[in-house]
Write a protein that holds these residues in place. Sequence first.
Motif, PDB file in Angstrom:
ATOM      1  N   ALA A   1       9.855   5.334  -8.511  1.00  0.00           N
ATOM      2  CA  ALA A   1      10.699   4.135  -8.434  1.00  0.00           C
ATOM      3  C   ALA A   1      10.709   3.544  -7.025  1.00  0.00           C
ATOM      4  O   ALA A   1      10.664   2.318  -6.853  1.00  0.00           O
ATOM      5  CB  ALA A   1      12.123   4.469  -8.873  1.00  0.00           C
ATOM      6  N   GLU A   2      10.765   4.406  -6.014  1.00  0.00           N
ATOM      7  CA  GLU A   2      10.704   3.926  -4.625  1.00  0.00           C
ATOM      8  C   GLU A   2       9.385   3.202  -4.364  1.00  0.00           C
ATOM      9  O   GLU A   2       9.351   2.192  -3.665  1.00  0.00           O
ATOM     10  CB  GLU A   2      10.857   5.088  -3.644  1.00  0.00           C
ATOM     11  CG  GLU A   2      12.262   5.617  -3.516  1.00  0.00           C
ATOM     12  CD  GLU A   2      12.358   6.794  -2.561  1.00  0.00           C
ATOM     13  OE1 GLU A   2      11.380   7.085  -1.839  1.00  0.00           O
ATOM     14  OE2 GLU A   2      13.418   7.436  -2.542  1.00  0.00           O
ATOM     15  N   GLY A   3       8.324   3.724  -4.928  1.00  0.00           N
ATOM     16  CA  GLY A   3       7.019   3.087  -4.769  1.00  0.00           C
ATOM     17  C   GLY A   3       6.995   1.706  -5.376  1.00  0.00           C
ATOM     18  O   GLY A   3       6.493   0.753  -4.770  1.00  0.00           O
ATOM     19  N   LYS A   4       7.565   1.578  -6.553  1.00  0.00           N
ATOM     20  CA  LYS A   4       7.615   0.264  -7.199  1.00  0.00           C
ATOM     21  C   LYS A   4       8.478  -0.702  -6.390  1.00  0.00           C
ATOM     22  O   LYS A   4       8.154  -1.877  -6.264  1.00  0.00           O
ATOM     23  CB  LYS A   4       8.146   0.401  -8.629  1.00  0.00           C
ATOM     24  CG  LYS A   4       7.143   1.041  -9.556  1.00  0.00           C
ATOM     25  CD  LYS A   4       7.655   1.102 -10.967  1.00  0.00           C
ATOM     26  CE  LYS A   4       6.624   1.725 -11.882  1.00  0.00           C
ATOM     27  NZ  LYS A   4       6.994   1.662 -13.280  1.00  0.00           N
ATOM     28  N   THR A   5       9.570  -0.178  -5.815  1.00  0.00           N
ATOM     29  CA  THR A   5      10.444  -1.009  -4.984  1.00  0.00           C
ATOM     30  C   THR A   5       9.714  -1.472  -3.735  1.00  0.00           C
ATOM     31  O   THR A   5       9.805  -2.646  -3.353  1.00  0.00           O
ATOM     32  CB  THR A   5      11.720  -0.231  -4.600  1.00  0.00           C
ATOM     33  OG1 THR A   5      12.402   0.157  -5.796  1.00  0.00           O
ATOM     34  CG2 THR A   5      12.646  -1.058  -3.739  1.00  0.00           C
ATOM     35  N   ASP A   6       8.986  -0.571  -3.089  1.00  0.00           N
ATOM     36  CA  ASP A   6       8.218  -0.944  -1.890  1.00  0.00           C
ATOM     37  C   ASP A   6       7.166  -2.009  -2.221  1.00  0.00           C
ATOM     38  O   ASP A   6       6.953  -2.938  -1.439  1.00  0.00           O
ATOM     39  CB  ASP A   6       7.535   0.275  -1.276  1.00  0.00           C
ATOM     40  CG  ASP A   6       8.497   1.191  -0.535  1.00  0.00           C
ATOM     41  OD1 ASP A   6       9.646   0.782  -0.289  1.00  0.00           O
ATOM     42  OD2 ASP A   6       8.088   2.317  -0.202  1.00  0.00           O
ATOM     43  N   GLN A   7       6.532  -1.862  -3.365  1.00  0.00           N
ATOM     44  CA  GLN A   7       5.529  -2.854  -3.765  1.00  0.00           C
ATOM     45  C   GLN A   7       6.180  -4.219  -3.989  1.00  0.00           C
ATOM     46  O   GLN A   7       5.642  -5.248  -3.559  1.00  0.00           O
ATOM     47  CB  GLN A   7       4.820  -2.415  -5.046  1.00  0.00           C
ATOM     48  CG  GLN A   7       3.878  -1.254  -4.838  1.00  0.00           C
ATOM     49  CD  GLN A   7       3.228  -0.827  -6.127  1.00  0.00           C
ATOM     50  OE1 GLN A   7       2.477  -1.604  -6.718  1.00  0.00           O
ATOM     51  NE2 GLN A   7       3.503   0.387  -6.568  1.00  0.00           N
ATOM     52  N   ALA A   8       7.334  -4.224  -4.637  1.00  0.00           N
ATOM     53  CA  ALA A   8       8.047  -5.482  -4.875  1.00  0.00           C
ATOM     54  C   ALA A   8       8.478  -6.117  -3.557  1.00  0.00           C
ATOM     55  O   ALA A   8       8.398  -7.339  -3.388  1.00  0.00           O
ATOM     56  CB  ALA A   8       9.259  -5.239  -5.771  1.00  0.00           C
TER      57      ALA A   8
ATOM     58  N   MET B   1       0.831  -1.210   0.000  1.00  0.00           N
ATOM     59  CA  MET B   1       0.000   0.000   0.000  1.00  0.00           C
ATOM     60  C   MET B   1       0.865   1.259   0.000  1.00  0.00           C
ATOM     61  O   MET B   1       0.578   2.221  -0.721  1.00  0.00           O
ATOM     62  CB  MET B   1      -0.938  -0.016   1.202  1.00  0.00           C
ATOM     63  CG  MET B   1      -2.032  -1.054   1.103  1.00  0.00           C
ATOM     64  SD  MET B   1      -3.065  -1.171   2.558  1.00  0.00           S
ATOM     65  CE  MET B   1      -3.798   0.446   2.606  1.00  0.00           C
ATOM     66  N   ARG B   2       1.912   1.250   0.817  1.00  0.00           N
ATOM     67  CA  ARG B   2       2.826   2.395   0.867  1.00  0.00           C
ATOM     68  C   ARG B   2       3.462   2.607  -0.512  1.00  0.00           C
ATOM     69  O   ARG B   2       3.599   3.737  -0.985  1.00  0.00           O
ATOM     70  CB  ARG B   2       3.914   2.138   1.913  1.00  0.00           C
ATOM     71  CG  ARG B   2       4.859   3.291   2.113  1.00  0.00           C
ATOM     72  CD  ARG B   2       5.968   3.013   3.143  1.00  0.00           C
ATOM     73  NE  ARG B   2       5.482   2.396   4.375  1.00  0.00           N
ATOM     74  CZ  ARG B   2       5.816   1.167   4.777  1.00  0.00           C
ATOM     75  NH1 ARG B   2       6.625   0.418   4.072  1.00  0.00           N
ATOM     76  NH2 ARG B   2       5.338   0.680   5.908  1.00  0.00           N
ATOM     77  N   GLY B   3       3.829   1.506  -1.137  1.00  0.00           N
ATOM     78  CA  GLY B   3       4.430   1.585  -2.466  1.00  0.00           C
ATOM     79  C   GLY B   3       3.491   2.162  -3.500  1.00  0.00           C
ATOM     80  O   GLY B   3       3.881   2.980  -4.331  1.00  0.00           O
ATOM     81  N   MET B   4       2.225   1.736  -3.459  1.00  0.00           N
ATOM     82  CA  MET B   4       1.245   2.273  -4.405  1.00  0.00           C
ATOM     83  C   MET B   4       1.059   3.766  -4.203  1.00  0.00           C
ATOM     84  O   MET B   4       0.987   4.526  -5.177  1.00  0.00           O
ATOM     85  CB  MET B   4      -0.092   1.546  -4.255  1.00  0.00           C
ATOM     86  CG  MET B   4      -0.106   0.171  -4.870  1.00  0.00           C
ATOM     87  SD  MET B   4      -1.749  -0.550  -4.906  1.00  0.00           S
ATOM     88  CE  MET B   4      -1.725  -1.503  -3.412  1.00  0.00           C
ATOM     89  N   ALA B   5       1.003   4.187  -2.937  1.00  0.00           N
ATOM     90  CA  ALA B   5       0.832   5.612  -2.643  1.00  0.00           C
ATOM     91  C   ALA B   5       2.031   6.414  -3.148  1.00  0.00           C
ATOM     92  O   ALA B   5       1.866   7.478  -3.753  1.00  0.00           O
ATOM     93  CB  ALA B   5       0.642   5.824  -1.142  1.00  0.00           C
TER      94      ALA B   5
END
Length: 69
Positions: free
Chosen positions: A34-41, A15-19
Amino acid sequence: MTEDSKPGESAMDKMRGMAKEMAGKASGNDRMKAEGKTDQAKGKAKEAAEDAKETMGGVKDSMTDDDKH
């Protein structure tokens, strides 16, 4: 669940990554996106580890149940 993660942590990472990704897209900030995509991964990886651990626990339980019969 991995030893160093807490219940629901993988969902929070996703959720944090999506935001972050949405905020990065809206503001044109490629780093935040990019950080968001990394958090999602990271969240997806934790979730996969949790699922694998649960599966292995089920396999272990089924093997010990067979020994008792």
